[in-house]
Design a protein around this motif. Sequence first.
Motif, short mmCIF file in Angstrom:
data_model
loop_
_atom_site.label_atom_id
_atom_site.label_comp_id
_atom_site.label_asym_id
_atom_site.label_seq_id
_atom_site.Cartn_x
_atom_site.Cartn_y
_atom_site.Cartn_z
N MET A 56 -46.26 -13.23 69.32
CA MET A 56 -44.96 -12.55 69.34
C MET A 56 -45.14 -11.10 69.73
N GLY A 57 -44.07 -10.52 70.24
CA GLY A 57 -44.09 -9.12 70.61
C GLY A 57 -44.22 -8.25 69.37
N ALA A 58 -44.83 -7.08 69.51
CA ALA A 58 -45.07 -6.20 68.35
C ALA A 58 -43.75 -5.81 67.69
N GLY A 59 -42.75 -5.51 68.47
CA GLY A 59 -41.45 -5.13 67.92
C GLY A 59 -40.81 -6.27 67.15
N ALA A 60 -40.97 -7.50 67.65
CA ALA A 60 -40.39 -8.66 66.99
C ALA A 60 -41.05 -8.90 65.63
N ALA A 61 -42.35 -8.67 65.54
CA ALA A 61 -43.06 -8.87 64.28
C ALA A 61 -42.57 -7.88 63.23
N LYS A 62 -42.42 -6.62 63.63
CA LYS A 62 -41.92 -5.61 62.69
C LYS A 62 -40.50 -5.93 62.26
N GLN A 63 -39.68 -6.35 63.19
CA GLN A 63 -38.29 -6.67 62.89
C GLN A 63 -38.20 -7.86 61.93
N GLU A 64 -39.04 -8.87 62.14
CA GLU A 64 -39.06 -10.05 61.27
C GLU A 64 -39.47 -9.65 59.85
N LYS A 65 -40.44 -8.77 59.75
CA LYS A 65 -40.91 -8.31 58.43
C LYS A 65 -39.80 -7.53 57.72
N GLN A 66 -39.07 -6.69 58.46
CA GLN A 66 -37.97 -5.93 57.87
C GLN A 66 -36.86 -6.86 57.39
N GLN A 67 -36.57 -7.91 58.15
CA GLN A 67 -35.54 -8.87 57.74
C GLN A 67 -35.94 -9.59 56.47
N GLU A 68 -37.22 -9.94 56.34
CA GLU A 68 -37.70 -10.60 55.12
C GLU A 68 -37.54 -9.67 53.92
N LYS A 69 -37.83 -8.37 54.11
CA LYS A 69 -37.67 -7.40 53.02
C LYS A 69 -36.22 -7.30 52.61
N LYS A 70 -35.30 -7.26 53.58
CA LYS A 70 -33.88 -7.18 53.28
C LYS A 70 -33.41 -8.40 52.51
N LYS A 71 -33.89 -9.57 52.92
CA LYS A 71 -33.52 -10.81 52.24
C LYS A 71 -34.01 -10.80 50.80
N ALA A 72 -35.23 -10.33 50.61
CA ALA A 72 -35.80 -10.27 49.26
C ALA A 72 -35.03 -9.28 48.39
N ALA A 73 -34.56 -8.20 48.99
CA ALA A 73 -33.80 -7.20 48.24
C ALA A 73 -32.43 -7.73 47.85
N LYS A 74 -31.86 -8.62 48.67
CA LYS A 74 -30.53 -9.16 48.38
C LYS A 74 -30.55 -10.17 47.25
N THR A 75 -31.67 -10.87 47.06
CA THR A 75 -31.72 -11.87 46.00
C THR A 75 -31.62 -11.17 44.65
N PRO A 76 -30.76 -11.68 43.77
CA PRO A 76 -30.54 -11.00 42.50
C PRO A 76 -31.77 -11.05 41.60
N ASP A 77 -31.94 -9.99 40.84
CA ASP A 77 -33.04 -9.94 39.89
C ASP A 77 -32.79 -10.92 38.77
N LYS A 78 -33.83 -11.13 38.00
CA LYS A 78 -33.65 -11.96 36.81
C LYS A 78 -32.60 -11.32 35.93
N ARG A 79 -32.00 -12.14 35.10
CA ARG A 79 -30.98 -11.59 34.23
C ARG A 79 -31.61 -10.64 33.23
N LYS A 80 -30.84 -9.67 32.83
CA LYS A 80 -31.32 -8.68 31.87
C LYS A 80 -31.17 -9.22 30.46
#
Length: 163
Positions: A56-80
Amino acid sequence: MIKNEKIKATEVQLTGLNGEDLGIMSTRDALALAKQHKVDLICMSLMTSPPPCKLMGAGAAKQEKQQEKKKAAKTPDKRKVKEIRLNLQMEDHDRETKQSQAERILTKGDSVKLVIQVHGAKEGTAGKEWAEQLCKSLAEYGSKTTGIQVSGKQVVVQLDPIE
Protein backbone atom coordinates in the motif's frame (compact mmCIF):
# COMPACT_ATOMS: atom_id res chain seq x y z
CA MET A 1 4.17 0.39 11.79
CA ILE A 2 7.09 -1.47 10.26
CA LYS A 3 7.65 -1.02 6.54
CA ASN A 4 10.00 -1.90 3.68
CA GLU A 5 13.60 -2.82 4.63
CA LYS A 6 12.86 -2.67 8.38
CA ILE A 7 10.91 -5.96 8.10
CA LYS A 8 13.37 -8.58 9.41
CA ALA A 9 11.37 -11.75 8.65
CA THR A 10 12.67 -14.02 5.87
CA GLU A 11 9.15 -14.78 4.58
CA VAL A 12 5.90 -12.79 4.64
CA GLN A 13 2.21 -13.49 3.97
CA LEU A 14 1.50 -10.90 1.28
CA THR A 15 -1.74 -9.11 0.43
CA GLY A 16 -1.89 -7.14 -2.81
CA LEU A 17 -2.99 -3.58 -3.56
CA ASN A 18 -6.65 -4.56 -4.05
CA GLY A 19 -6.81 -6.90 -1.04
CA GLU A 20 -6.04 -10.07 -3.02
CA ASP A 21 -3.99 -12.78 -1.30
CA LEU A 22 -0.60 -13.20 -2.98
CA GLY A 23 0.50 -16.01 -0.65
CA ILE A 24 3.72 -16.58 1.24
CA MET A 25 6.89 -15.26 -0.40
CA SER A 26 10.35 -14.16 0.60
CA THR A 27 10.70 -10.64 1.95
CA ARG A 28 13.12 -9.75 -0.90
CA ASP A 29 10.56 -10.73 -3.54
CA ALA A 30 7.83 -8.80 -1.69
CA LEU A 31 10.06 -5.69 -1.53
CA ALA A 32 10.83 -6.00 -5.25
CA LEU A 33 7.11 -6.25 -5.99
CA ALA A 34 6.47 -3.17 -3.83
CA LYS A 35 9.14 -1.16 -5.68
CA GLN A 36 7.76 -2.34 -9.02
CA HIS A 37 4.29 -0.97 -8.11
CA LYS A 38 5.84 2.12 -6.44
CA VAL A 39 4.22 1.42 -3.07
CA ASP A 40 5.41 0.38 0.39
CA LEU A 41 5.49 -3.06 2.00
CA ILE A 42 3.74 -2.63 5.36
CA CYS A 43 3.92 -5.26 8.11
CA MET A 44 0.53 -5.54 9.84
CA SER A 45 1.50 -7.72 12.83
CA LEU A 46 4.58 -9.42 14.23
CA MET A 47 2.56 -11.89 16.29
CA THR A 48 2.33 -14.58 13.62
CA SER A 49 4.86 -16.40 11.52
CA PRO A 50 5.14 -15.50 8.67
CA PRO A 51 3.99 -11.95 9.44
CA PRO A 52 1.09 -10.61 7.35
CA CYS A 53 2.14 -7.73 5.09
CA LYS A 54 0.29 -5.47 2.66
CA LEU A 55 1.28 -3.55 -0.41
CA MET A 56 0.00 0.00 0.00
CA GLY A 57 0.98 3.60 -0.47
CA ALA A 58 2.59 5.30 2.53
CA GLY A 59 -0.22 7.84 2.78
CA ALA A 60 -2.86 5.11 2.67
CA ALA A 61 -1.21 3.24 5.54
CA LYS A 62 -1.15 6.34 7.75
CA GLN A 63 -4.75 7.15 6.85
CA GLU A 64 -5.88 3.58 7.67
CA LYS A 65 -4.14 3.75 11.05
CA GLN A 66 -5.82 7.10 11.83
CA GLN A 67 -9.23 5.66 10.93
CA GLU A 68 -8.66 2.71 13.28
CA LYS A 69 -7.78 5.15 16.09
CA LYS A 70 -10.95 7.16 15.44
CA LYS A 71 -13.05 4.00 15.49
CA ALA A 72 -11.47 2.91 18.77
CA ALA A 73 -12.13 6.34 20.27
CA LYS A 74 -15.81 6.18 19.26
CA THR A 75 -16.46 2.87 21.01
CA PRO A 76 -17.88 3.60 24.45
CA ASP A 77 -15.81 2.92 27.52
CA LYS A 78 -16.82 0.36 30.05
CA ARG A 79 -19.57 1.50 32.31
CA LYS A 80 -18.54 3.48 35.34
CA VAL A 81 -19.02 2.19 38.88
CA LYS A 82 -20.50 4.86 41.13
CA GLU A 83 -20.23 4.30 44.86
CA ILE A 84 -23.03 5.24 47.25
CA ARG A 85 -22.13 5.25 50.93
CA LEU A 86 -24.86 4.47 53.43
CA ASN A 87 -25.06 4.19 57.21
CA LEU A 88 -27.40 2.08 59.33
CA GLN A 89 -28.23 5.08 61.51
CA MET A 90 -29.60 7.09 58.56
CA GLU A 91 -33.08 8.56 58.70
CA ASP A 92 -35.76 7.08 56.41
CA HIS A 93 -35.81 10.18 54.21
CA ASP A 94 -32.03 9.95 53.66
CA ARG A 95 -32.37 6.26 52.79
CA GLU A 96 -35.04 7.07 50.20
CA THR A 97 -32.84 9.80 48.75
CA LYS A 98 -29.91 7.38 48.37
CA GLN A 99 -32.19 4.78 46.80
CA SER A 100 -33.52 7.26 44.23
CA GLN A 101 -29.94 8.31 43.54
CA ALA A 102 -29.06 4.66 42.84
CA GLU A 103 -32.09 4.36 40.53
CA ARG A 104 -30.95 7.43 38.59
CA ILE A 105 -27.42 6.07 38.18
CA LEU A 106 -28.66 2.67 37.01
CA THR A 107 -31.07 4.19 34.47
CA LYS A 108 -28.17 6.22 33.02
CA GLY A 109 -26.35 2.93 32.37
CA ASP A 110 -23.68 3.05 35.07
CA SER A 111 -23.12 0.47 37.81
CA VAL A 112 -23.78 1.21 41.49
CA LYS A 113 -21.71 -0.01 44.41
CA LEU A 114 -23.66 0.24 47.65
CA VAL A 115 -21.42 0.48 50.72
CA ILE A 116 -23.22 0.29 54.07
CA GLN A 117 -21.12 1.29 57.08
CA VAL A 118 -21.64 -1.02 60.12
CA HIS A 119 -20.13 -1.51 63.57
CA GLY A 120 -19.84 -5.05 64.92
CA ALA A 121 -21.40 -8.40 64.06
CA LYS A 122 -24.99 -7.51 65.07
CA GLU A 123 -25.02 -4.52 62.76
CA GLY A 124 -23.39 -6.65 60.05
CA THR A 125 -26.45 -8.88 59.81
CA ALA A 126 -28.75 -5.83 59.89
CA GLY A 127 -26.64 -4.23 57.14
CA LYS A 128 -26.88 -7.41 55.05
CA GLU A 129 -30.67 -7.47 55.44
CA TRP A 130 -30.89 -3.82 54.41
CA ALA A 131 -28.65 -4.49 51.38
CA GLU A 132 -30.99 -7.34 50.36
CA GLN A 133 -33.99 -5.00 50.69
CA LEU A 134 -32.23 -2.39 48.55
CA CYS A 135 -31.41 -5.00 45.90
CA LYS A 136 -35.07 -6.11 45.79
CA SER A 137 -36.34 -2.54 45.49
CA LEU A 138 -33.77 -1.75 42.74
CA ALA A 139 -34.43 -5.05 40.88
CA GLU A 140 -36.29 -3.34 38.01
CA TYR A 141 -33.29 -1.03 37.39
CA GLY A 142 -30.34 -3.36 38.00
CA SER A 143 -29.18 -6.80 39.02
CA LYS A 144 -26.53 -7.94 41.48
CA THR A 145 -23.15 -8.72 39.94
CA THR A 146 -21.53 -9.64 43.21
CA GLY A 147 -23.02 -11.28 46.24
CA ILE A 148 -23.55 -9.23 49.36
CA GLN A 149 -20.17 -9.08 51.04
CA VAL A 150 -19.97 -8.48 54.78
CA SER A 151 -16.47 -7.58 55.86
CA GLY A 152 -15.68 -6.01 59.21
CA LYS A 153 -17.01 -2.48 59.12
CA GLN A 154 -18.95 -2.51 55.88
CA VAL A 155 -21.46 -4.39 53.74
CA VAL A 156 -20.86 -4.10 49.99
CA VAL A 157 -22.97 -5.08 46.96
CA GLN A 158 -22.64 -4.03 43.32
CA LEU A 159 -25.55 -3.64 40.91
CA ASP A 160 -25.25 -3.46 37.13
CA PRO A 161 -27.97 -1.86 35.01
CA ILE A 162 -30.44 -4.08 33.18
CA GLU A 163 -30.04 -3.60 29.45
